[in-house]
Motif scaffolding. Sequence first.
Motif, PDB file in Angstrom:
ATOM      1  N   LYS A  20       0.835  -1.203   0.000  1.00 47.17           N
ATOM      2  CA  LYS A  20       0.000   0.000   0.000  1.00 47.17           C
ATOM      3  C   LYS A  20       0.879   1.266   0.000  1.00 47.17           C
ATOM      4  CE  LYS A  20      -3.978   1.746   2.525  1.00 47.17           C
ATOM      5  NZ  LYS A  20      -4.854   1.517   3.689  1.00 47.17           N
ATOM      6  N   HIS A  23       2.307   1.731  -3.372  1.00 45.70           N
ATOM      7  CA  HIS A  23       1.340   2.257  -4.345  1.00 45.70           C
ATOM      8  C   HIS A  23       1.185   3.768  -4.215  1.00 45.70           C
ATOM      9  CE1 HIS A  23      -0.693  -1.950  -4.745  1.00 45.70           C
ATOM     10  NE2 HIS A  23       0.380  -1.826  -5.480  1.00 45.70           N
ATOM     11  N   TYR A  24       1.168   4.250  -3.003  1.00 40.54           N
ATOM     12  CA  TYR A  24       1.076   5.697  -2.798  1.00 40.54           C
ATOM     13  C   TYR A  24       2.313   6.395  -3.346  1.00 40.54           C
ATOM     14  CZ  TYR A  24      -3.048   5.634   0.243  1.00 40.54           C
ATOM     15  OH  TYR A  24      -4.309   5.522   0.732  1.00 40.54           O
ATOM     16  N   GLU A  26       4.274   5.285  -5.632  1.00 42.95           N
ATOM     17  CA  GLU A  26       4.270   5.180  -7.095  1.00 42.95           C
ATOM     18  C   GLU A  26       3.434   6.312  -7.696  1.00 42.95           C
ATOM     19  OE1 GLU A  26       3.765   1.281  -8.642  1.00 42.95           O
ATOM     20  OE2 GLU A  26       2.963   1.971 -10.553  1.00 42.95           O
ATOM     21  N   MET A  27       2.281   6.562  -7.109  1.00 48.08           N
ATOM     22  CA  MET A  27       1.411   7.622  -7.618  1.00 48.08           C
ATOM     23  C   MET A  27       2.041   8.996  -7.402  1.00 48.08           C
ATOM     24  SD  MET A  27      -1.264   6.427  -9.017  1.00 48.08           S
ATOM     25  CE  MET A  27      -2.337   5.006  -9.062  1.00 48.08           C
ATOM     26  N   ALA A  28       2.664   9.182  -6.244  1.00 48.76           N
ATOM     27  CA  ALA A  28       3.350  10.448  -5.998  1.00 48.76           C
ATOM     28  C   ALA A  28       4.481  10.615  -7.012  1.00 48.76           C
ATOM     29  CB  ALA A  28       3.889  10.493  -4.575  1.00 48.76           C
ATOM     30  N   LEU A  54      -0.894  12.792  -0.684  1.00 46.04           N
ATOM     31  CA  LEU A  54      -0.494  11.418  -0.927  1.00 46.04           C
ATOM     32  C   LEU A  54       0.814  11.055  -0.233  1.00 46.04           C
ATOM     33  CD1 LEU A  54      -2.495  10.024  -2.715  1.00 46.04           C
ATOM     34  CD2 LEU A  54      -0.607   9.579  -4.264  1.00 46.04           C
ATOM     35  N   GLU A  57       0.243  10.687   3.454  1.00 39.69           N
ATOM     36  CA  GLU A  57      -0.408   9.421   3.809  1.00 39.69           C
ATOM     37  C   GLU A  57       0.601   8.276   3.782  1.00 39.69           C
ATOM     38  OE1 GLU A  57      -3.537   8.874   4.994  1.00 39.69           O
ATOM     39  OE2 GLU A  57      -3.621  11.069   5.028  1.00 39.69           O
ATOM     40  N   LYS A  60       2.698   8.692   6.836  1.00 37.99           N
ATOM     41  CA  LYS A  60       1.948   8.302   8.030  1.00 37.99           C
ATOM     42  C   LYS A  60       1.891   6.780   8.180  1.00 37.99           C
ATOM     43  CE  LYS A  60      -2.197  10.224   8.768  1.00 37.99           C
ATOM     44  NZ  LYS A  60      -3.434  10.946   8.322  1.00 37.99           N
ATOM     45  N   ASN A 247       8.025   1.768 -10.680  1.00 36.55           N
ATOM     46  CA  ASN A 247       8.232   0.380 -10.269  1.00 36.55           C
ATOM     47  C   ASN A 247       9.202  -0.200 -11.293  1.00 36.55           C
ATOM     48  OD1 ASN A 247       6.772  -1.029 -12.467  1.00 36.55           O
ATOM     49  ND2 ASN A 247       4.952  -0.046 -11.605  1.00 36.55           N
ATOM     50  N   PHE A 287      11.305  -5.810  -4.628  1.00 35.34           N
ATOM     51  CA  PHE A 287      10.526  -4.584  -4.729  1.00 35.34           C
ATOM     52  C   PHE A 287       9.321  -4.618  -3.789  1.00 35.34           C
ATOM     53  CE2 PHE A 287       7.418  -1.773  -6.890  1.00 35.34           C
ATOM     54  CZ  PHE A 287       8.150  -0.610  -6.818  1.00 35.34           C
TER      55      PHE A 287
END
Lengths: 507, 507
Positions: A20, A23-24, A26-28, A54, A57, A60, A247, A287
């Motif tokens: 998780k 994934h955050y 990666e989006m950032a 993002l 989070e 955090k 990634n 990874f």
Amino acid sequence: MNEQKTHEDLLNYYIGLLSKIQHYREMAGLAHWDMATYAPKQGKSMRSEALGTLSTEAFKMSVSPEMQNILTELSEEEHFNKLPEKYQRSIKKDIKHLDKFRKIPEDQYRDYVVLTSKAQNIWEKAKEDNDFETFQPYLEKIVDFNQRMAKLVGYEGHPYNALIDRFEEGMTVEKLDTTFGELKRGIQGILDKIKNSSKTLNKRLESVNLSVEKQKILSEKILEKIGYDFECGRLDESVHPFTIGLNPKDVRVTTRYQEDFFKTALFGTIHEGGHGMYEQNIPLELFKTSVGSAASTGMHESQSRFWENVVGRSEAFWKGLLPEFTELFQDEIDKLTLEEMVDYINIVEPSMIRVEADELTYSLHIILRYELEKDLIDGKISVKDLPKLWNEKMKEVIGIEPKDNREGVLQDVHWAGGMFGYFPTYALGNLYSLQLTEALKKDLTDFTTLIENHNFAPIKGWMIEKVHQRGNLRTAEELIKEITGEGLSVKPYLSYLEDKYKKIYQF
Amino acid sequence: MNEQKTHEDLLNYYIGLLSKIQHYREMAGLAHWDMATYAPKQGKSMRSEALGTLSTEAFKMSVSPEMQNILTELSEEEHFNKLPEKYQRSIKKDIKHLDKFRKIPEDQYRDYVVLTSKAQNIWEKAKEDNDFETFQPYLEKIVDFNQRMAKLVGYEGHPYNALIDRFEEGMTVEKLDTTFGELKRGIQGILDKIKNSSKTLNKRLESVNLSVEKQKILSEKILEKIGYDFECGRLDESVHPFTIGLNPKDVRVTTRYQEDFFKTALFGTIHEGGHGMYEQNIPLELFKTSVGSAASTGMHESQSRFWENVVGRSEAFWKGLLPEFTELFQDEIDKLTLEEMVDYINIVEPSMIRVEADELTYSLHIILRYELEKDLIDGKISVKDLPKLWNEKMKEVIGIEPKDNREGVLQDVHWAGGMFGYFPTYALGNLYSLQLTEALKKDLTDFTTLIENHNFAPIKGWMIEKVHQRGNLRTAEELIKEITGEGLSVKPYLSYLEDKYKKIYQF
């Protein structure tokens, strides 16, 4: 977590949490890439806010009670001893991270992400306008945050140690002062020999203009040759070239084209290609842990500098490339000889901009920043004096003085991005790259012939085996010891420089 | 939440929650855009996972206990009555959403996001290979999820009503059956007149090839002309053209170029430009609520169809564009007359692919999907029979039969994206677009002259004032009543079509 959870449950929970977070990130990362490449002008400011949310989070989660609990449970002997090494290392790394960074209040963290994201846009404009004053308040806030962060996460010795450690685990001001002292003296020694040499290099190529379209073709061709995988990546343009590994299957590089200075794109591309191949070859199974990244930022840089300099600026490389190069640019350059090209790309000439510096003086630019950065962080100097101090240091370390802030203190995006502690890794990369080259040459004794033939697969393969696929299972220090038998050393790099310039400048 | 919280505290908490959800959606939107445009081939599958995580988190927040609590508190009279209309509407909308969608288990939601993201890649390949079998299991799972979702969220009448409502609040199968029945009869009536007309249109332009590079120039130029703001957007290429509004300052459109069929890019671009301007002109203050989006998907489509057809396919538009167009394509097209161009872009000829359909038969494609979709959802027909049923329906509704699944059931990405209930809005957009045009012409009596002069600012301004800036403060039904004095109506559209084709086909 209750008593009934099996070993496997715990591990799966941990993997789920990491994935998780990943994934955050990666989006950032995608948002960063987008802002530097294709985002429309007015979209960037709101994107900074979203990016802030993002990243915060993700941060955090990395210091959350859930993370703390699962790390505690998995650290218990009965579980820990059963785990494969990658998880053991991953857990240890996460515990270290958590212990340090949970002390940073999340709202401050968020403000900082938004601040550095916006500051990068401000910097871009400030550089364009040669206007340090607009950028100054942003940089002041960034320095202030880094000072507070150093205190919060803690350190021994110099406060800057807390910041370096994020990029180069275990590295300290104390070690760097020694290493960089030796490096500076070595480089300045060679520089003196060059200044005293009577050999003058042919500079005809300085005045040629090469079409950006053709430079793009060349950049892509070279990336393909060295083994950068376009199915898992792409090449774009940005003001400040960078590599971003979203990634291992999506690792993007950027470059910058200058019609009247083709070295920028050419070596910039090879440089980022080196970074890119590292990211593309981190094993997927790593990874999914917290050790699925490079050994350190310096080790990352060893890969880019290896391909850029040891390979890309060598005579052997150009022996192989020259026919294609001259054909591609036949309208622009007439009767190009190998010697002329090799001389041109290796001309030593102290210059203002780090990213356009020659191979020899490049590290001096880094040492200059390092010296300013550590003084900024422990409060010896202040942001408002930076333009003046920058120019003085340039004079002192490199021997020339910028005509304005655009080619001085504003030349780089790093400080806007808040990357204090990052710069030293650029020079460490140079050192590691030659330590690796010496080891590689023992295994691939036909190294020069491979390069001449543009047969890069064995070289890339060696780097994958020794470096890339190890991810962050080892720190850079551990890895370089494992591969070469000794720790960080300045010698291989200095002796490479000495040999190289002796030949070119005939001293 | 405790008793001490002030009205302002509550509102700020609510705004903070919405903004966080919005940031997640913005990032998910960026990932969608990226996958459709620039993401490297092998990166897409891992991106789907990240996208799944992010969309699921946004969904979870939208139905979370925190959201429920704050909505309950703000709904209390003492607070609610003090709130500006935008927040009242926003709260009502969020309560409706929460009541319906909290019944969907979050793991199922996540699986569905990942499934539809992957299914779009599978569809792309399946279409290329004309291979329905590979796509079938994905589509079956998607239909199955939609059937279950309809049951979970609840509906009156037909189960498909639950799905339409997501896109067009308050719309039902019962209403659509009547509206689409009338529309189908009207279109088929005009189609018969055209078939019986002795006028044959000049088809010379069907055989010209126009360079993609020049088509790109034209596309950008037209977007600028109509008022799409490139400082807050960009134009790229993708297999299936779309518009994505990440935020009002970053609204991206895509198009698709075909050298041998320039109508695709030309009208595709204007179409997406219409969507894009809607998104760009949602006021920022609304964007920070849950009513900062279009009134409905159908109303969104009214904007794209208005610019594409009412403006873009009109004689007046081409009177203004022809000089530039002929100059740009002077090497490709000789002696182009206005009549020839207007005839060419308005040729009516039943065809296989919706996105390439002429204006008249376009809605028939939608009605066909609508009829298949509602039967799929209530289980009257099954996915495996779709290719056959599609071809039969094509024959029945449009009068021609696809030669393979590529130009049949596989032509569109929508089902792969899980967008059941979406198709009807394409035809609703046509109806709304002409209802709006009639109202607009009362305010801007020189409508035709404005178009001839390519003076689009007043037209765009009218749309912003009447439609865009209202966001989702009104449902489409409420908005169209507010603007035109009456609800959804087929008449303006049919009478526009009748007038238009009477002139062109001289019946």
